[in-house]
Design a protein around this motif. Structure first.
Motif, PDB file in Angstrom:
ATOM      1  N   MET A   1       0.844  -1.194   0.000  1.00 15.86           N
ATOM      2  CA  MET A   1       0.000   0.000   0.000  1.00 15.86           C
ATOM      3  C   MET A   1       0.880   1.245   0.000  1.00 15.86           C
ATOM      4  N   LEU A   2       0.553   2.201  -0.858  1.00 17.86           N
ATOM      5  CA  LEU A   2       1.253   3.470  -0.909  1.00 17.86           C
ATOM      6  C   LEU A   2       0.370   4.549  -0.288  1.00 17.86           C
ATOM      7  N   VAL A   3       0.924   5.338   0.588  1.00 21.34           N
ATOM      8  CA  VAL A   3       0.182   6.416   1.245  1.00 21.34           C
ATOM      9  C   VAL A   3       0.799   7.741   0.839  1.00 21.34           C
ATOM     10  N   PHE A   4      -0.016   8.636   0.293  1.00 18.57           N
ATOM     11  CA  PHE A   4       0.464   9.936  -0.151  1.00 18.57           C
ATOM     12  C   PHE A   4      -0.238  11.048   0.624  1.00 18.57           C
ATOM     13  N   GLU A   5       0.431  12.172   0.695  1.00 19.50           N
ATOM     14  CA  GLU A   5      -0.186  13.367   1.261  1.00 19.50           C
ATOM     15  C   GLU A   5      -1.365  13.787   0.385  1.00 19.50           C
ATOM     16  N   PHE A   6      -2.463  14.191   1.028  1.00 20.39           N
ATOM     17  CA  PHE A   6      -3.621  14.680   0.278  1.00 20.39           C
ATOM     18  C   PHE A   6      -3.315  16.091  -0.221  1.00 20.39           C
ATOM     19  N   VAL A   7      -3.410  16.291  -1.531  1.00 15.99           N
ATOM     20  CA  VAL A   7      -3.123  17.593  -2.123  1.00 15.99           C
ATOM     21  C   VAL A   7      -4.462  18.233  -2.500  1.00 15.99           C
ATOM     22  N   SER A   8      -4.865  19.194  -1.691  1.00 23.26           N
ATOM     23  CA  SER A   8      -6.240  19.700  -1.731  1.00 23.26           C
ATOM     24  C   SER A   8      -6.608  20.460  -3.001  1.00 23.26           C
ATOM     25  N   ASN A   9      -5.646  21.076  -3.650  1.00 21.01           N
ATOM     26  CA  ASN A   9      -5.975  21.905  -4.817  1.00 21.01           C
ATOM     27  C   ASN A   9      -5.743  21.193  -6.141  1.00 21.01           C
ATOM     28  N   GLY A  10      -5.592  19.881  -6.107  1.00 27.23           N
ATOM     29  CA  GLY A  10      -5.483  19.124  -7.343  1.00 27.23           C
ATOM     30  C   GLY A  10      -4.219  19.432  -8.122  1.00 27.23           C
ATOM     31  N   THR A  11      -4.337  19.457  -9.429  1.00 31.35           N
ATOM     32  CA  THR A  11      -3.176  19.646 -10.299  1.00 31.35           C
ATOM     33  C   THR A  11      -3.249  20.981 -11.040  1.00 31.35           C
ATOM     34  N   LEU A  12      -2.119  21.383 -11.567  1.00 36.63           N
ATOM     35  CA  LEU A  12      -2.079  22.595 -12.389  1.00 36.63           C
ATOM     36  C   LEU A  12      -3.005  22.446 -13.594  1.00 36.63           C
ATOM     37  N   ALA A  13      -3.055  21.250 -14.176  1.00 36.14           N
ATOM     38  CA  ALA A  13      -3.934  21.010 -15.326  1.00 36.14           C
ATOM     39  C   ALA A  13      -5.395  21.257 -14.967  1.00 36.14           C
ATOM     40  N   ASP A  14      -5.803  20.866 -13.756  1.00 40.73           N
ATOM     41  CA  ASP A  14      -7.181  21.105 -13.309  1.00 40.73           C
ATOM     42  C   ASP A  14      -7.531  22.583 -13.378  1.00 40.73           C
ATOM     43  N   HIS A  15      -6.597  23.420 -12.958  1.00 46.01           N
ATOM     44  CA  HIS A  15      -6.857  24.860 -12.879  1.00 46.01           C
ATOM     45  C   HIS A  15      -6.772  25.550 -14.231  1.00 46.01           C
ATOM     46  N   LEU A  16      -5.927  25.036 -15.122  1.00 47.13           N
ATOM     47  CA  LEU A  16      -5.726  25.706 -16.408  1.00 47.13           C
ATOM     48  C   LEU A  16      -6.782  25.340 -17.443  1.00 47.13           C
ATOM     49  N   HIS A  17      -7.110  24.047 -17.533  1.00 51.17           N
ATOM     50  CA  HIS A  17      -8.062  23.638 -18.570  1.00 51.17           C
ATOM     51  C   HIS A  17      -8.874  22.415 -18.160  1.00 51.17           C
ATOM     52  N   GLY A  18      -8.944  22.138 -16.847  1.00 52.82           N
ATOM     53  CA  GLY A  18      -9.675  20.979 -16.348  1.00 52.82           C
ATOM     54  C   GLY A  18     -10.924  21.361 -15.580  1.00 52.82           C
ATOM     55  N   LYS A  19     -11.288  20.514 -14.626  1.00 49.78           N
ATOM     56  CA  LYS A  19     -12.559  20.678 -13.924  1.00 49.78           C
ATOM     57  C   LYS A  19     -12.635  21.962 -13.110  1.00 49.78           C
ATOM     58  N   ARG A  20     -11.527  22.394 -12.522  1.00 52.85           N
ATOM     59  CA  ARG A  20     -11.563  23.617 -11.722  1.00 52.85           C
ATOM     60  C   ARG A  20     -11.727  24.850 -12.612  1.00 52.85           C
ATOM     61  N   LYS A  21     -11.148  24.827 -13.801  1.00 53.68           N
ATOM     62  CA  LYS A  21     -11.351  25.921 -14.753  1.00 53.68           C
ATOM     63  C   LYS A  21     -12.830  25.983 -15.149  1.00 53.68           C
ATOM     64  N   LYS A  22     -13.450  24.813 -15.371  1.00 53.42           N
ATOM     65  CA  LYS A  22     -14.863  24.778 -15.753  1.00 53.42           C
ATOM     66  C   LYS A  22     -15.760  25.263 -14.629  1.00 53.42           C
ATOM     67  N   GLN A  23     -15.294  25.124 -13.382  1.00 50.67           N
ATOM     68  CA  GLN A  23     -16.055  25.597 -12.223  1.00 50.67           C
ATOM     69  C   GLN A  23     -15.880  27.099 -11.995  1.00 50.67           C
ATOM     70  N   GLY A  24     -15.067  27.731 -12.831  1.00 51.92           N
ATOM     71  CA  GLY A  24     -14.878  29.170 -12.725  1.00 51.92           C
ATOM     72  C   GLY A  24     -13.690  29.607 -11.894  1.00 51.92           C
ATOM     73  N   THR A  25     -12.837  28.660 -11.498  1.00 52.12           N
ATOM     74  CA  THR A  25     -11.646  29.003 -10.723  1.00 52.12           C
ATOM     75  C   THR A  25     -10.599  29.612 -11.656  1.00 52.12           C
ATOM     76  N   LEU A  26     -10.196  30.854 -11.387  1.00 48.27           N
ATOM     77  CA  LEU A  26      -9.224  31.546 -12.213  1.00 48.27           C
ATOM     78  C   LEU A  26      -7.926  31.733 -11.441  1.00 48.27           C
ATOM     79  N   VAL A  27      -6.825  31.418 -12.062  1.00 47.95           N
ATOM     80  CA  VAL A  27      -5.509  31.570 -11.432  1.00 47.95           C
ATOM     81  C   VAL A  27      -4.850  32.810 -12.008  1.00 47.95           C
ATOM     82  N   PRO A  28      -4.607  33.848 -11.185  1.00 47.29           N
ATOM     83  CA  PRO A  28      -3.993  35.075 -11.700  1.00 47.29           C
ATOM     84  C   PRO A  28      -2.556  34.849 -12.151  1.00 47.29           C
ATOM     85  N   TRP A  29      -2.044  35.813 -12.924  1.00 47.12           N
ATOM     86  CA  TRP A  29      -0.725  35.645 -13.524  1.00 47.12           C
ATOM     87  C   TRP A  29       0.380  35.472 -12.487  1.00 47.12           C
TER      88      TRP A  29
END
Length: 228
Positions: A1-29
């Motif tokens: 069994m592998l145990v990893f730290e929970f990363v709450s904000n997902g991945t960079l891809a999520d924010h740029l063009h994934g589910k978080r972008k579709k939810q309206g989450t915008l990452v400033p420059w």
């Protein structure tokens, strides 16, 4: 069994063009630039240790509560062999390793794919694609684009930058204007991405040079003289 730290904000891809972008989450420059710096720092550290990631991409860049970076998934990583000198000098890492190409479509270094030789500049190419994603919020590969064009972001980015049409590549939500502070910073990162995506690999900067340039861009005192 592998145990990893929970990363709450997902991945960079999520924010740029994934589910978080579709939810309206915008990452400033300025946040995107910090993410690029931290990811470059991680890769520069790996390369200094003789390790090539081989599959760096936006979905492997994890973000914690404070949007701090953790580079993940070393399943394809490769350790460069040590070269032992006949003199009393310490052993050094080889310049490359011969291996069958592995990685993700849209991020794989064309030189590596053609010659089956992976090196630190292979990661530089992949990171150049990530920089293009950070600028554009577009995925590395998109089959919904013009069917008469190769749907690779790397090709699109190189074309727009070469033809002085960067405004057509930049995510509109970033408020890009060539003559303001954000516009100058984005332009500098685009020029760096162009350097990273060049072929042959000898034209690309090392990840240490990429990191130093990004840090300079953040301070507003960058220069490209350090890039070979």
């Amino acid at each position: 069994m592998l145990v990893f730290e929970f990363v709450s904000n997902g991945t960079l891809a999520d924010h740029l063009h994934g589910k978080r972008k579709k939810q309206g989450t915008l990452v400033p420059w300025h946040t995107r630039l910090n993410i690029a710096i931290e990811a470059a720092s991680a890769l520069a550290y790996l390369h200094n240790s003789g390790i090539i990631h081989r599959d760096i991409k936006s979905s492997k860049i994890l973000l914690d509560d404070n949007l701090c970076v953790k580079v993940a998934d070393f399943g394809l990583s490769r350790m460069l062999p040590l070269v032992v000198s006949t003199s009393k000098e310490a052993a050094t890492f080889a310049s490359h390793a011969s291996t069958a190409p592995q990685g993700t479509n849209g991020y794989i270094d064309p030189d590596y794919f053609q010659f089956h030789r992976v090196c630190d500049k292979s990661d530089t190419y992949s990171f150049g694609v990530v920089l293009a994603e950070i600028i554009s919020s577009l995925p590395a590969v998109d089959d919904t684009w013009n069917p008469y064009e190769v749907p690779l972001l790397s090709h699109l980015a190189m074309n727009k930058i070469q033809n002085e049409a960067l405004h057509e590549l930049v995510d509109p939500c970033l408020g890009f204007q060539p003559d303001n502070e954000i516009g100058e910073s984005i332009t500098a990162v685009a020029e760096l991405a162009f350097q990273c995506l060049q072929c042959p690999k000898e034209l690309r900067p090392s990840m240490k040079q990429v990191l130093e340039t990004l840090q300079g861009i953040k301070k507003g005192i960058w220069g490209f003289h350090q890039i070979t």
